[in-house]
Every structure is written in structure tokens, then in C-alpha cells.
Write a protein that holds these residues in place. Sequence first.
Motif, PDB file in Angstrom:
ATOM      1  N   GLU A  48       0.019  -1.208  -0.117  1.00 25.01           N
ATOM      2  CA  GLU A  48       0.059   0.287   0.175  1.00 25.01           C
ATOM      3  C   GLU A  48       0.703   1.048  -0.052  1.00 25.01           C
ATOM      4  O   GLU A  48       2.215   1.134   0.887  1.00 25.01           O
ATOM      5  N   ALA A  49       0.176   2.050  -0.877  1.00 25.70           N
ATOM      6  CA  ALA A  49       0.751   3.796  -0.299  1.00 25.70           C
ATOM      7  C   ALA A  49       0.885   4.040   1.600  1.00 25.70           C
ATOM      8  O   ALA A  49       0.893   3.658   2.111  1.00 25.70           O
ATOM      9  N   SER A  50       2.227   4.315   2.149  1.00 21.71           N
ATOM     10  CA  SER A  50       3.032   4.443   3.350  1.00 21.71           C
ATOM     11  C   SER A  50       1.907   5.220   3.544  1.00 21.71           C
ATOM     12  O   SER A  50       1.234   5.052   4.788  1.00 21.71           O
ATOM     13  N   GLU A  51       1.472   6.573   3.478  1.00 21.32           N
ATOM     14  CA  GLU A  51       0.745   7.625   3.916  1.00 21.32           C
ATOM     15  C   GLU A  51      -0.740   6.952   4.387  1.00 21.32           C
ATOM     16  O   GLU A  51      -1.539   7.113   5.462  1.00 21.32           O
ATOM     17  N   GLU A  60       6.451   1.994  17.901  1.00 21.29           N
ATOM     18  CA  GLU A  60       6.226   0.443  17.424  1.00 21.29           C
ATOM     19  C   GLU A  60       6.059   0.522  16.251  1.00 21.29           C
ATOM     20  O   GLU A  60       6.812  -0.201  15.623  1.00 21.29           O
ATOM     21  N   THR A  61       4.754   0.637  16.083  1.00 19.36           N
ATOM     22  CA  THR A  61       4.419  -0.259  14.972  1.00 19.36           C
ATOM     23  C   THR A  61       5.004   0.372  13.467  1.00 19.36           C
ATOM     24  O   THR A  61       5.627  -0.286  12.840  1.00 19.36           O
ATOM     25  N   GLU A  62       5.427   1.944  13.581  1.00 17.65           N
ATOM     26  CA  GLU A  62       5.798   2.227  12.307  1.00 17.65           C
ATOM     27  C   GLU A  62       7.123   1.817  12.622  1.00 17.65           C
ATOM     28  O   GLU A  62       7.882   1.686  11.406  1.00 17.65           O
ATOM     29  N   LYS A  63       7.834   1.286  13.438  1.00 17.21           N
ATOM     30  CA  LYS A  63       9.246   0.522  13.669  1.00 17.21           C
ATOM     31  C   LYS A  63       9.495  -0.756  12.987  1.00 17.21           C
ATOM     32  O   LYS A  63      10.909  -0.829  12.052  1.00 17.21           O
ATOM     33  N   GLN A  64       8.264  -0.849  13.103  1.00 16.30           N
ATOM     34  CA  GLN A  64       8.161  -3.171  12.923  1.00 16.30           C
ATOM     35  C   GLN A  64       7.854  -2.187  11.016  1.00 16.30           C
ATOM     36  O   GLN A  64       7.903  -3.756  10.916  1.00 16.30           O
ATOM     37  N   ILE A  65       7.613  -1.170  10.364  1.00 15.51           N
ATOM     38  CA  ILE A  65       7.088  -1.712   9.098  1.00 15.51           C
ATOM     39  C   ILE A  65       8.247  -1.550   8.191  1.00 15.51           C
ATOM     40  O   ILE A  65       8.948  -1.492   8.130  1.00 15.51           O
ATOM     41  N   LEU A  77       4.983  -2.716   3.232  1.00 14.03           N
ATOM     42  CA  LEU A  77       4.332  -3.901   2.874  1.00 14.03           C
ATOM     43  C   LEU A  77       3.042  -3.696   4.503  1.00 14.03           C
ATOM     44  O   LEU A  77       2.964  -2.992   5.656  1.00 14.03           O
ATOM     45  N   ARG A  78       1.551  -4.429   4.183  1.00 14.67           N
ATOM     46  CA  ARG A  78       0.818  -4.263   5.685  1.00 14.67           C
ATOM     47  C   ARG A  78       1.498  -5.072   6.613  1.00 14.67           C
ATOM     48  O   ARG A  78       1.713  -6.142   6.696  1.00 14.67           O
ATOM     49  N   PHE A  79       1.196  -3.840   7.872  1.00 13.88           N
ATOM     50  CA  PHE A  79       1.198  -4.853   8.859  1.00 13.88           C
ATOM     51  C   PHE A  79       0.143  -5.982   9.533  1.00 13.88           C
ATOM     52  O   PHE A  79       0.591  -6.313  10.864  1.00 13.88           O
TER      53      PHE A  79
END
Length: 452
Positions: A48-51, A60-65, A77-79
Amino acid sequence: MERVKARTLSGFMELLPAHQIQFERVKAVLEGTYQRYGFTPLDTPVIEASEVLLAKAGGETEKQIYRFTKGDTDLSLRFDLTVPLAKYVAMHHNELAFPFRRYQIGKVYRGERAQRGRFREFYQADIDIIGDGSLDIINDAEIPSIICQTFTALGLKRFQIRVNNRKVLNGFYAMLGLTDKAGDIMRTVDKLPKIGADKVKELLMEEEIGLSGDQADEILKFIAITGTNTQVLAALESYQGRSEVFDQGLEELNTVVKYLSAFGVPEENFAVDLTIARGLDYYTGTVYETFLLDYPEIGSVCSGGRYDNLAEYYTDKQLPGVGISIGLTRFFYVLQEQGLLNDALPTAPADVLVLPMTEDLSAAVAFTTACRSAGVKAQLYTEPKKFKAKMNYADKLGVPYAAFLGEDEVKNGVVSLKDMTSGEQEQVSLSAAPRWLMDKVSVLNQGAPIKG
């Protein structure tokens, strides 16, 4: 040419054929159950588009993307499967019928540290019911019945769906004057099964949350209310009248428990548990965690709950929902590790391996085609190998039956069928053999994917 060492990245699961068939069998049970409850399948893009994907993410979610650039496009990539669902519903709101019931089983990606039973690429199996403006509380009662039916169909018996309501918790913390700390408290209390009451009390009293000993004791006393579902709900009534939010949550919890039995959930498979909070602020009402009673160390194998507004980052429409998620890859890994998969069920890619013993393959091709038309999974082996090599191949595949077609069989209109387990062999007419095989294979496939 320099050879590259073949390897699979850490945190990515790759299965051998027999285990892959076991995985697909578990997945098929989930799909079949979800469909019986009127959920439509959904498949959203992995990229998906990151935005769009990160609209409601952070910390933490953003760090794992897994995030990358292709040309000048920022992609991720979708998390999980919930954010793509939110985007989908916002985009197609005018084309969908509400309540919108969807299930999705697909891979998601998280760049966290890989460890035993934790993966960077894994399947999630989600169901959600989305309302337009409102969503009746009875949907919150139907969700546990779907969990119950799914786990029962898989062959599990000793499991328990633990139910709570975030409004009950929020209302209780409001009574103590701790509304501003409710989120931190719930995230801490959520750790109770792993670290115990003493450690939870310590964390509640540390500077970050800063509760007094009396406040921490009051919280631990509240979440320690246990007994039958009727007893727990009766104990909660003593707190009524002090918080509107608490009273609303208790009413919803009573409604969910009332209808669970009508939905066919046995009382031994669900319990009101005030320790269940779900650490995410995302949930606003009913919350669920599901545990295998004989394997408490595994933790929750299915969780979810009610949320007020699914797509608030994409639309101004109020879209409340309720749903659950099973981390399917981890769930399968645990079942495999604990020896719970039913190894008695066939894991061969075919029910019968057809072995022609003639130069002219017409009869073998026709028989293979007839088997497939009858619903029997049939594989035709045409490699010019010796008989022993052919039988070794059949053994390695693990096929239940081998079919021999030599000159005599073709001449007499029969096929020799060998049970690869017992070694017994008998001749059956070519016309009757597909039905004969189907009956035999149907018996072999009886049983659940997981040992009872």
C-alpha cells in the motif's frame, strides 16, 4: 558460475509438502466456518501507499514496517489486515451493504526480532462486522460463537474464550479518579498472566504510572473477581451507579453473556474475565482472548473486540465494528510443536497414483480422467522407471492407493488397486473403480485437523 547458498530468511516459515497440506486443511476449516456465518471473502493488496497504511500507526508499529521506495513512490508492506479493511470500507462505502461482514486470510509483515513462534511474515485470519453509524451489541455475542465453532471444527475441545468490556474497566478507573492513566493501567494489567500480580503492582506504582499502594491494591482486587459468569456479573453490580460508562459496559457485558448460550457456546468454553483488557487503545467495548486450557504457556491464540470507528483516518463517516484475529502461522507452529496435528489424516497430494504397465497409455489416461471427474485426486505416473522406483515414489508421496493397469487389466476391463498401508490388493472394474476409491478415501479423510 558461483553458487549461492540456498537459505530462507529468519522469521519466514517454509513448509515441506505434507505439513503444507496440514496447514491448508486448517485454513480451509477457518474459511468454511466463516462462510457459514455469512462473511464475504476479501483480498487487499500486500503493498500500500505508506501514507495510507501508516495513517493511524506510530511508535513501535511504524518501526516494524517494511517500507521502501519504488521510483518516487513511498510504499509499505501491510502489517495487519485491519488498516487495509478500513481503507477498503472508506473507499467503497456507497457500494457495500451494511453491516458489512468480511473475512480475510492473508500474509502480513512485521520487521520485529524473529524468535521461536514469532514470525516476520505470517498469515492472519480475521473476521470483522462493520456497521454504518451504529452496530448492535448482539454482534459482539455472535463473534465468540464463531470462535467456538471454528475451534470445535478444528478438533479442539479444551479452550476458553475470555470476555470483558473496556467500558467496565474505563468506568472503574474513572471511579478511582484515574481516567487519564487508564490506558497505561490496562496495558500493564494485560501482562498479568505473564508476570503475576506482584510484578503488576510494582509496575503500577513505578514513576511512569505513579499509583499509590492503595490504588494498586484496589485495581488488583477488582480484576481478581472470579467465579462462574453469573457470580462475576453479580459482583460487578455492587459497583453500579457510580459511573455511567461502567454501567453501560456492564449492560453490554450482560447482553453478550446472555446471548452466548443461544448462539450455541457451552459455558465451559467462555468466561467473564476482568483481567482481559487487550493492550491496544484501539478497542472501546467488548474484548476477547482465547486460550488452550492445556497449554496456558502459549498465551492467547485468538483475540479481538469492539471498536468505535474503523475508518476515522479515511472518512468522516462513523463506522463502528467488532472483530477477531487469529495469528494463523503462529497457531499452526504451536500445534505442530505440541504434536497436536492429526497425523492420521492423509497428507499426500493425490488419493491414487496411476501406474500404467503398457506401452499404450490410453487406458491409463482415460482411467485417471474418470477418477478426477468423480472427485478423486489422481496423479498419472509416466516416467520410464523400474517398478521398484515407481513404488518408492508412491511411498514417498504417501498416497493411500496405487492403481496398476497392465495388459491383462486393460483386456479384462479392470484395474488393480493396492492399499499402500495394508498392502492388500484387489481388482475392480474400470467403471466402478472411481466410486470405489472415492468411498475409501472419504473414510480416510474423516476426522478433524487437530487431535481431540
